[in-house]
Enzyme design. Structure first.
Site, PDB file in Angstrom:
ATOM      1  N   LYS A  36       9.357   1.224  -0.970  1.00 49.23           N
ATOM      2  CA  LYS A  36       8.769   2.022  -0.184  1.00 49.23           C
ATOM      3  C   LYS A  36       9.272   2.055   1.405  1.00 49.23           C
ATOM      4  O   LYS A  36       9.801   1.238   1.690  1.00 49.23           O
ATOM      5  CB  LYS A  36       7.186   0.414  -0.350  1.00 49.23           C
ATOM      6  N   SER A 113      -1.546   1.582  -1.744  1.00 46.23           N
ATOM      7  CA  SER A 113      -0.627   2.510  -1.051  1.00 46.23           C
ATOM      8  C   SER A 113       0.677   2.536  -1.376  1.00 46.23           C
ATOM      9  O   SER A 113       1.482   3.758  -1.393  1.00 46.23           O
ATOM     10  CB  SER A 113      -0.528   2.092   0.345  1.00 46.23           C
ATOM     11  N   SER A 137      -2.692  -2.917  -1.796  1.00 47.09           N
ATOM     12  CA  SER A 137      -1.427  -2.415  -2.041  1.00 47.09           C
ATOM     13  C   SER A 137      -0.493  -1.965  -3.099  1.00 47.09           C
ATOM     14  O   SER A 137      -0.103  -1.263  -3.753  1.00 47.09           O
ATOM     15  CB  SER A 137      -1.039  -2.135  -0.624  1.00 47.09           C
TER      16      SER A 137
END
Lengths: 403, 403
Positions: A36, A113, A137
């Site tokens: 990420k 996210s 997330s």
């Protein structure tokens, strides 16, 4: 590697692709992974899901510690994946980087996210991926994309080299299509020893989470857990958060009066100050959320901080070795792309989703989302959560109960 | 307020002084406090003990969360205190900001890295102060200045608004001359409920820490704990870390092969990358330490990370509610100012001190340093440590055993 219709480019999951070879052989030999874009990779910018943040900051000098652990265990890193703006979202529709594909429901959002990390795995482009989770997330996109995802006990995995977000809540975790791979990855990051895990003794059905869920989600999940009631030696009990934490405390209080205030206050410290100082371009959706953040009165946060600690203590004192909590990871399947376009739809999605995710968030508990079923063809996950530091037990219980 | 010969200026403890009024009344009414200069105060620069860092960064927009908690509880903030460069030191001799006074041993260093916070309290200029502790940065100056100091269970107090240092080790804690004040302050920051603490059941004398200490320190501390052996209902047992964690593991291994590697690796992520990118002016002593940091091979860190987790697990599994560990906080009294001027003296001070502090560091345990005695007229502290999340028990045990 799973054959799939999507490429790195067409998945829309990646900020960039590259190859970082492993340092040595280990339990993750032959596996590829993506990271990420709030986690540092040496020589690359970490954008935090915001192009202005990326432009304002230099390239990382060192890999994040979690990346070093994975490279030391034999895995190969193949790229950085899209994150929602400042990772402050659960939907995965990025103004700056686009919306990664949710391959099992391509007209729907992937969840966020850690949207790109979930999409890269769901599209079969990597064996596993690394994400972060504060209010869901990892768990939310795992549920909505129909893959495995786990957040560990708070702070068991180092956050060195991960951009600071909400220090009292944020964790590093991972996604995979395969629990056996997820198990190896998490045990690498957790630095697990090879010990016999405790026996599963109690399974608590977290009833308030089921009642928050859409009826169709509730029914679909309940239909897939009936075998649990047949297992010898495991007690199954229905429970609500108020039975654990006190009569005035339900999941809605846990989220809206405790976790969300803590998160707002901590985000002001870690990112809000930078935004106030540099006034970067913001997406319309983040701008709306940010107005609420900056109007928050910090002198009024004490009751919420006390409540966070009280609920944490109640959950800790209640939970023993061998206990599991079971509940739907998310109350809904993934929203249609573009459907979170008015205040009512946004509030409904966020309030109900975070009511559920706040349980492990405030409890600092490990939680794993299992790709268990679908509703109207779109995935939705079942979660198992366990006590503090019972991460390895949780992984083994998930493998045993949902093989 | 204690009357004292030192002023804010002559103590050399402060970076700046100002007055932040409390938001409301509370348990800390009437108390004043100072805050270490790695903790944000709205509208002020946070220098992290480095003038180049301070110059390169804008003023903080928000108070750190811990500061908000204290202002919400009735306390008044009166200034920011000197920290060692990047808080990467245990001695308190700052190239950029000078050496805060150790009022009970004015020819000696105050200890660091929370040097100014300890000095401000020891000089009687504030009722309490806030510091941070990873490898001993609260415990060491508390011991060397002859005051109370406590680091809590890892991550129980929010680090939002505290500059990231070593995410797997760093804590926020406090100093005071008075255990009753320290108790109120820590219970405010910990958000403690008003519950009966567990009874003290076992006191473990951590023998390896005593053997690491100077003979005079060993003798002085042992002389002040003999009353513990007389208390009904408490079992006293001599123990070493290898009896807890395995035969190849002693405090030296815990520090030099585990904690120190973790700290080096995490510091590279949080501060090292910035130093590599911007090449700021460094003090000679930090430059020497930093050469070791930047030469560290990150591909070789895995064994140390595994060892950290193994020792943590062994200590966790060993320790029960009602257990206390007792040991000298530091192996020596404060070194004379300017005496840490060659490699041998630096290594001796740091290696032996961190061998002891690594116990709670790797264990993620709460530890309190009690101003118990002196050697050659200079203070040295006794430490009590307790199990994870047993912070309130530790405070009550310290009050009971050393009133």
């Amino acid at each position: 590697m799973v054959q799939n219709a999507y490429s790195f480019a067409s998945s829309g999951a990646f900020v960039e692709s590259f190859t970082l070879k492993p340092y040595k052989n280990g339990p993750l030999d032959g596996f590829t992974f993506a990271v990420k874009d709030n986690i540092d990779i040496e020589g690359h910018k970490t954008s935090y899901g915001s192009k202005p943040w990326g432009s304002a900051h230099k390239a990382a000098v060192y890999n994040a510690l979690c990346v070093e652990q994975l490279l030391s265990a034999g895995a190969t890193c193949t790229g950085k994946t899209i994150a929602d703006e400042y990772t402050y979202s659960l939907d995965g529709e990025s103004h700056f980087f686009g919306t990664p594909i949710n391959p099992k429901a391509p007209d729907r959002v992937p969840g966020g996210s850690s949207s790109g990390s979930a999409s890269a795995v769901a599209c079969g482009l990597v064996d596993f991926s690394v994400g972060t989770d504060s209010a869901g997330s990892i768990r939310v996109p795992a549920s909505l994309c129909g893959i495995w995802g786990m957040r560990p006990t708070l702070h068991r995995i180092s956050e060195a080299g991960v951009l600071p977000f909400m220090p009292s809540v944020s964790t590093v975790g991972a996604f995979s299509n395969d629990i056996k791979i997820l198990d190896k990855v998490m045990r690498t990051l957790l630095r697990s020893e090879d010990l016999e895990p405790p026996k599963i003794r109690n399974i608590y059905i977290l009833e308030d989470a089921f009642s928050i869920a859409d009826t169709a989600v509730n029914d679909a999940i309940r239909g897939r857990i009936s075998h649990l009631f047949e297992i010898d030696g495991i007690a199954i009990t229905s429970i609500t958060l108020s039975e654990i934490a006190g009569k005035d405390i339900d999941l809605s209080v846990c989220n809206r009066q405790a976790l969300r205030v803590l998160q707002t206050a901590e985000f002001m410290n870690t990112v809000g100050g930078w935004i106030e100082t540099f006034d970067p371009e913001k997406s319309p959706s983040f701008s709306a959320a940010y107005e609420n953040i900056r109007n928050f009165k910090r002198s009024e946060l004490n009751d919420a901080l006390l409540l966070c600690e009280k609920i944490f203590n109640r959950i800790s004192n209640f939970t023993n070795q061998g206990d599991l909590f079971v509940f739907p990871t998310t109350p809904t399947i993934a929203p249609l792309k573009g459907s979170l376009n008015n205040l009512d739809s946004v509030l409904d999605f966020y309030d109900r989703t975070m009511d559920i995710t706040s349980f492990a968030g405030i409890g600092r508990l490990p939680e794993i989302s299992i790709p268990l079923t679908t509703v109207n063809g779109a995935p939705v996950g079942l979660s198992l959560a366990a006590g503090l530091y019972q991460d390895e037990f949780l992984l083994s219980a998930a493998k045993k109960l949902f093989p």
